[in-house]
Write a protein that holds these residues in place. Structure first.
Motif, PDB file in Angstrom:
ATOM      1  N   LEU A 127      57.817  71.567 -36.670  1.00  0.00           N
ATOM      2  CA  LEU A 127      56.710  71.733 -37.600  1.00  0.00           C
ATOM      3  C   LEU A 127      55.583  72.501 -36.932  1.00  0.00           C
ATOM      4  O   LEU A 127      55.276  72.276 -35.762  1.00  0.00           O
ATOM      5  CB  LEU A 127      56.191  70.371 -38.083  1.00  0.00           C
ATOM      6  CG  LEU A 127      57.164  69.478 -38.841  1.00  0.00           C
ATOM      7  CD1 LEU A 127      56.479  68.182 -39.251  1.00  0.00           C
ATOM      8  CD2 LEU A 127      57.713  70.189 -40.070  1.00  0.00           C
TER       9      LEU A 127
ATOM     10  N   ALA B 193      56.842  69.038 -45.258  1.00  0.00           N
ATOM     11  CA  ALA B 193      56.287  70.363 -44.982  1.00  0.00           C
ATOM     12  C   ALA B 193      56.076  71.092 -46.305  1.00  0.00           C
ATOM     13  O   ALA B 193      56.730  70.806 -47.309  1.00  0.00           O
ATOM     14  CB  ALA B 193      57.215  71.159 -44.073  1.00  0.00           C
TER      15      ALA B 193
ATOM     16  N   CYS C 177      60.034  70.445 -49.364  1.00  0.00           N
ATOM     17  CA  CYS C 177      59.266  71.687 -49.274  1.00  0.00           C
ATOM     18  C   CYS C 177      58.921  72.218 -50.657  1.00  0.00           C
ATOM     19  O   CYS C 177      59.766  72.268 -51.558  1.00  0.00           O
ATOM     20  CB  CYS C 177      60.057  72.733 -48.498  1.00  0.00           C
ATOM     21  SG  CYS C 177      60.387  72.260 -46.780  1.00  0.00           S
TER      22      CYS C 177
ATOM     23  N   ALA D  32      57.978  74.337 -41.730  1.00  0.00           N
ATOM     24  CA  ALA D  32      59.077  73.662 -41.043  1.00  0.00           C
ATOM     25  C   ALA D  32      60.140  74.675 -40.656  1.00  0.00           C
ATOM     26  O   ALA D  32      60.644  75.425 -41.507  1.00  0.00           O
ATOM     27  CB  ALA D  32      59.696  72.592 -41.941  1.00  0.00           C
TER      28      ALA D  32
ATOM     29  N   THR E 210      61.719  65.772 -43.474  1.00  0.00           N
ATOM     30  CA  THR E 210      60.506  66.430 -43.018  1.00  0.00           C
ATOM     31  C   THR E 210      59.530  66.688 -44.158  1.00  0.00           C
ATOM     32  O   THR E 210      59.925  67.148 -45.233  1.00  0.00           O
ATOM     33  CB  THR E 210      60.865  67.767 -42.343  1.00  0.00           C
ATOM     34  OG1 THR E 210      61.805  67.514 -41.307  1.00  0.00           O
ATOM     35  CG2 THR E 210      59.638  68.433 -41.769  1.00  0.00           C
TER      36      THR E 210
ATOM     37  N   VAL F 241      51.749  73.423 -43.726  1.00  0.00           N
ATOM     38  CA  VAL F 241      52.725  73.060 -42.703  1.00  0.00           C
ATOM     39  C   VAL F 241      54.020  73.827 -42.948  1.00  0.00           C
ATOM     40  O   VAL F 241      54.548  73.836 -44.069  1.00  0.00           O
ATOM     41  CB  VAL F 241      52.998  71.546 -42.711  1.00  0.00           C
ATOM     42  CG1 VAL F 241      54.047  71.189 -41.659  1.00  0.00           C
ATOM     43  CG2 VAL F 241      51.719  70.774 -42.466  1.00  0.00           C
TER      44      VAL F 241
END
Length: 461
Positions: free
Chosen positions: A198, A160, A237, A211, A158, A209
């Motif tokens: 998200l 984020a 992240c 997560a 992801t 963003v």
């Protein structure tokens, strides 16, 4: 049926190159007007491209094999074959492409980012392109090369700015729903969230963003619970927020113990996979602590009790409630500050540069090794490619291959390696190599006269 997948196997087949054409121009009163065979078309590539509208790898579970178009064969009148169509495969942002052995080939971040997963084969030359002062009308053409085939593994990590981490049912989904327009599944039982969610949050002029990644349990770094399905999504992240449940009734659970357990799992996971993909170690990323569910009176009391100890550890602590939104504004501005600092610390992107490193002039471009059964194995990009291009049903094409190998220095290298007449010579991979019997008495190179089209006097008899 599942609606999300962050891990998939993929087989890609690039298109084969089209064969060249062996043709002679013919017209009235001019029966032999010279070679006019066109080249074959290039095979299509398989290209992975990041698409903003794609959020999962689920489609690769349904269709795990992707093939590009083949190039077309050349034809007379110097007409080249059509190129095979490239196949552009859409992947979500944050997809990591690995070999079947686990080596990372590409990290696809940013909409529009492309990676050629399999290159199409080159088209074969027609006899018009093979004509020379010595061989004015070749009676052969080169075959197209096969397209590249690969077995790949795709992993979605992801993308984020902030990762909400915590035990199952700690309230991460409720927090992200309260801070953004995301609407994750929320229920009063563990492991409600099985996929990362998200949400786009805003504080001041900073958009970022967030997560909501699946919860973990002790032993997650070893694969227990959701294991790596959780941990891989925190690698990108820039900062992490511990969401600690102050209203839990489970025995042996309290905010301090939960935080220590999660930190231990992050450290153990980092020992397995390394620093991660954000450029810094997971254990060095900025941290915030959200003491959640303070709308419950007992939880507020517990939050007031543990806050001094967490602050003494150097952590910024915020008491919040996703149900009443208390404390969320302060938490969002603290998140935005960490994101702004991380973005400011990133170096300016440099323009892409293509670095060309040609091989040294003295390097032969091939190698000769001895196999256990006494044969001589020739390996190298040029000889292997030339063999793939050769039509072995045509003597003139075989003679042309011998001339190319001689000019490259293969004949001399075999003699220097101690090869004797009649020894077996292999070209290519040991498993599917092309086999020859070496005969140094046959003249190779430019010191012989060509025979009629499609023949070679050296191979007669």
């Amino acid at each position: 049926m599942a609606e999300f997948a962050d891990h998939a196997a993929l087989r890609v087949h690039a298109g084969h190159g089209g064969n060249g054409c062996a043709s002679v121009h013919r017209e009235k009163f001019k029966p032999l007007g010279g070679p006019d065979g066109g080249n074959g078309g290039r095979g299509g590539d398989v290209i992975l491209e990041v698409d903003a509208s794609t959020a999962t790898l689920l489609d690769f579970h349904r269709r795990p094999v992707r093939k590009a178009g083949n190039g077309k064969q050349g034809s007379g009148s110097n007409r080249s074959g059509a190129e095979g169509a490239d196949l552009v495969v859409k992947v979500p942002n944050g997809t990591v492409v690995l070999t079947s052995d686990g080596d990372v080939l590409a990290d696809l971040v940013g909409t529009g980012t492309r990676f050629t997963a399999a290159a199409g084969g080159r088209g074969g030359l027609g006899n018009a392109a093979l004509a020379s002062p010595r061989r004015k009308a070749p009676g052969f053409a080169l075959k197209g090369e096969p397209g590249e085939e690969r077995k790949l593994t795709l992993e979605l990590k992801t993308v984020a700015d902030i990762g909400l981490i915590g035990f199952p049912n700690a309230g991460k989904s409720s927090l992200i729903a309260a801070m953004s327009a995301a609407r994750p599944k929320i229920a009063d039982y563990p492991f409600t969230t099985l996929i990362p969610n998200l949400g786009v949050a805003e504080a001041g002029d900073v958009q970022f963003v967030v997560a909501d990644v699946p919860g973990l349990i002790p032993g997650a770094s070893e694969g227990k619970g959701l294991g790596h399905d959780f941990l891989r999504h925190v690698e990108r992240c820039a900062a992490l927020v511990h969401v600690l449940d102050c209203a839990t009734t489970e025995p042996g659970r309290d905010p301090i113990t939960d935080l220590d357990t999660i930190e231990a799992e992050l450290a153990a996971y980092e020992q397995i996979v390394g620093p991660g993909l954000a450029g810094t170690r997971l254990t060095d990323r900025p941290r915030l602590v959200a003491l959640n569910k303070i709308d419950v009176p007992e939880a507020r009391e517990l939050a007031d009790l543990v806050k001094p100890e967490l602050t003494a550890r150097g952590l910024a602590v915020y008491e919040v409630s996703a149900a009443t939104t208390e404390g969320l504004r302060e938490l969002k501005f603290a998140m935005a500050q960490l994101v702004a600092e991380a973005r400011a610390a990133q170096p300016e992107p440099e323009p892409a540069r293509v670095v060309i490193r040609p091989a040294a002039v003295s390097e032969p471009g091939f190698g000769v090794t001895r196999t256990p059964d006494g044969a001589y194995l020739i390996s190298g990009e040029k000889p292997e490619r030339w063999v793939r291009q050769t039509d072995f049903t045509n003597d003139e094409a075989v003679g042309y291959l011998a001339d190319r190998l001689a000019r490259l220095g293969v004949e001399k290298a075999l003699a220097d390696a101690g090869a004797e007449p009649g020894d077996t010579v292999l070209i290519g991979d040991l498993v599917d190599a092309v086999v020859f019997d070496w005969d140094p008495t046959l003249t190779a190179g430019s010191g012989h006269a060509p025979g009629p089209r499609g023949t070679d006097r050296r191979l007669e008899g």
